[in-house]
Design a protein around this motif. Structure first.
Motif, mmCIF file in Angstrom:
data_model
loop_
_atom_site.group_PDB
_atom_site.id
_atom_site.type_symbol
_atom_site.label_atom_id
_atom_site.label_comp_id
_atom_site.label_asym_id
_atom_site.label_seq_id
_atom_site.Cartn_x
_atom_site.Cartn_y
_atom_site.Cartn_z
ATOM 1 N N ALA A 155 -65.710 71.841 -40.572
ATOM 2 C CA ALA A 155 -66.396 72.966 -40.426
ATOM 3 C C ALA A 155 -65.360 74.080 -39.635
ATOM 4 C CB ALA A 155 -67.673 72.932 -39.690
ATOM 5 N N GLU A 156 -64.632 73.495 -38.736
ATOM 6 C CA GLU A 156 -63.938 73.984 -37.899
ATOM 7 C C GLU A 156 -62.586 74.672 -38.517
ATOM 8 O OE1 GLU A 156 -62.685 75.035 -34.694
ATOM 9 O OE2 GLU A 156 -64.919 74.989 -34.166
ATOM 10 N N PHE A 157 -62.073 73.544 -39.876
ATOM 11 C CA PHE A 157 -60.772 74.018 -40.318
ATOM 12 C C PHE A 157 -61.176 74.846 -41.521
ATOM 13 C CE2 PHE A 157 -58.679 70.446 -38.139
ATOM 14 C CZ PHE A 157 -57.557 70.789 -38.559
ATOM 15 N N ARG A 158 -62.529 74.855 -42.069
ATOM 16 C CA ARG A 158 -62.773 75.929 -42.952
ATOM 17 C C ARG A 158 -63.019 77.089 -42.390
ATOM 18 N NH1 ARG A 158 -66.731 71.955 -45.060
ATOM 19 N NH2 ARG A 158 -65.918 70.849 -46.800
ATOM 20 N N GLN A 159 -63.578 77.131 -41.286
ATOM 21 C CA GLN A 159 -63.815 78.455 -40.499
ATOM 22 C C GLN A 159 -62.674 79.219 -40.247
ATOM 23 O OE1 GLN A 159 -65.431 78.032 -36.534
ATOM 24 N NE2 GLN A 159 -65.338 80.175 -36.137
ATOM 25 N N HIS A 160 -61.305 78.621 -40.204
ATOM 26 C CA HIS A 160 -60.134 79.189 -39.718
ATOM 27 C C HIS A 160 -59.345 79.322 -40.999
ATOM 28 C CE1 HIS A 160 -61.373 79.917 -35.726
ATOM 29 N NE2 HIS A 160 -61.709 78.285 -35.555
ATOM 30 N N ALA A 161 -59.716 78.725 -42.299
ATOM 31 C CA ALA A 161 -58.657 78.704 -43.354
ATOM 32 C C ALA A 161 -58.443 79.984 -43.870
ATOM 33 C CB ALA A 161 -59.505 77.950 -44.461
ATOM 34 N N CYS A 162 -59.358 81.044 -43.527
ATOM 35 C CA CYS A 162 -58.998 82.388 -44.021
ATOM 36 C C CYS A 162 -57.947 83.070 -42.993
ATOM 37 C CB CYS A 162 -60.137 83.277 -44.337
ATOM 38 S SG CYS A 162 -61.184 83.302 -42.733
ATOM 39 N N LEU A 163 -57.386 82.554 -41.968
ATOM 40 C CA LEU A 163 -56.516 83.391 -41.131
ATOM 41 C C LEU A 163 -55.211 83.463 -41.952
ATOM 42 C CD1 LEU A 163 -56.477 81.251 -37.921
ATOM 43 C CD2 LEU A 163 -56.958 83.684 -38.306
ATOM 44 N N PRO A 164 -54.598 84.625 -41.850
ATOM 45 C CA PRO A 164 -53.278 85.092 -42.891
ATOM 46 C C PRO A 164 -52.244 84.248 -42.094
ATOM 47 C CG PRO A 164 -53.888 87.043 -41.070
ATOM 48 C CD PRO A 164 -55.057 85.864 -41.283
ATOM 49 N N ARG A 165 -51.183 84.014 -43.202
ATOM 50 C CA ARG A 165 -50.166 82.991 -42.697
ATOM 51 C C ARG A 165 -49.127 83.936 -41.317
ATOM 52 N NH1 ARG A 165 -47.126 81.037 -48.122
ATOM 53 N NH2 ARG A 165 -46.136 79.623 -46.597
ATOM 54 N N SER A 166 -49.511 85.025 -41.507
ATOM 55 C CA SER A 166 -48.625 85.746 -40.707
ATOM 56 C C SER A 166 -49.126 85.733 -39.278
ATOM 57 C CB SER A 166 -48.464 87.286 -40.988
ATOM 58 O OG SER A 166 -49.757 87.726 -41.121
ATOM 59 N N ASP A 167 -50.490 85.262 -38.958
ATOM 60 C CA ASP A 167 -50.988 85.221 -37.843
ATOM 61 C C ASP A 167 -50.619 83.763 -36.981
ATOM 62 O OD1 ASP A 167 -52.425 85.577 -35.174
ATOM 63 O OD2 ASP A 167 -54.423 85.867 -36.540
ATOM 64 N N VAL A 168 -49.225 83.710 -36.518
ATOM 65 C CA VAL A 168 -48.612 82.472 -36.248
ATOM 66 C C VAL A 168 -49.134 82.124 -34.618
ATOM 67 C CG1 VAL A 168 -46.372 81.214 -35.618
ATOM 68 C CG2 VAL A 168 -46.910 82.715 -37.771
#
Length: 118
Positions: free
Chosen positions: A34-47
């Motif tokens: 669930a944690e990983f799915r929740q943050h899967a939509c983060l843009p690659r640029s948000d390092v």
């Protein structure tokens, strides 16, 4: 498709390690997914955010592996922007009845006196 970056490989490796460590602990595997799915939509640029979450995941992995963890759950349920807490008072304090002063007690435990001394 391009080759995954070093950070992407680290995140995927962390995901696999967390899933392995979560086996046999009630609720842990579902929580990791669930944690990983929740943050899967983060843009690659948000390092910065990705690195922060990666470090947080590493700490959680250490806790899961430590042997002290027998299960995994959330401490707080996320609330919507307009939802108010059900009971905002501190546990162990009596409920407000409207007759008591609203000012916090001073160091002696008595309510503060008004500035005019009354």
């Amino acid at each position: 498709m391009s080759r995954p970056s070093r950070l992407q490989r680290q995140v995927l490796s962390l995901y696999r390690e967390l899933l392995r460590a979560a086996r046999g602990k009630p609720g842990a595997e579902a929580r990791v997914r669930a944690e990983f799915r929740q943050h899967a939509c983060l843009p690659r640029s948000d390092v910065l955010r990705i690195e922060y979450l990666y470090r947080r995941g590493r700490r959680q992995l250490q806790l899961l592996r430590s042997g002290h963890a027998t299960a995994m759950g959330a401490f707080v349920r996320p609330r919507g922007p307009t939802e108010e807490p059900r009971d905002a008072r501190v546990p162990g304090t009596p409920p407000e009845d409207g007759n008591s002063p609203r000012s916090p007690p001073d160091s002696m435990g008595s309510p503060e006196t008004p500035p005019d001394g009354r």
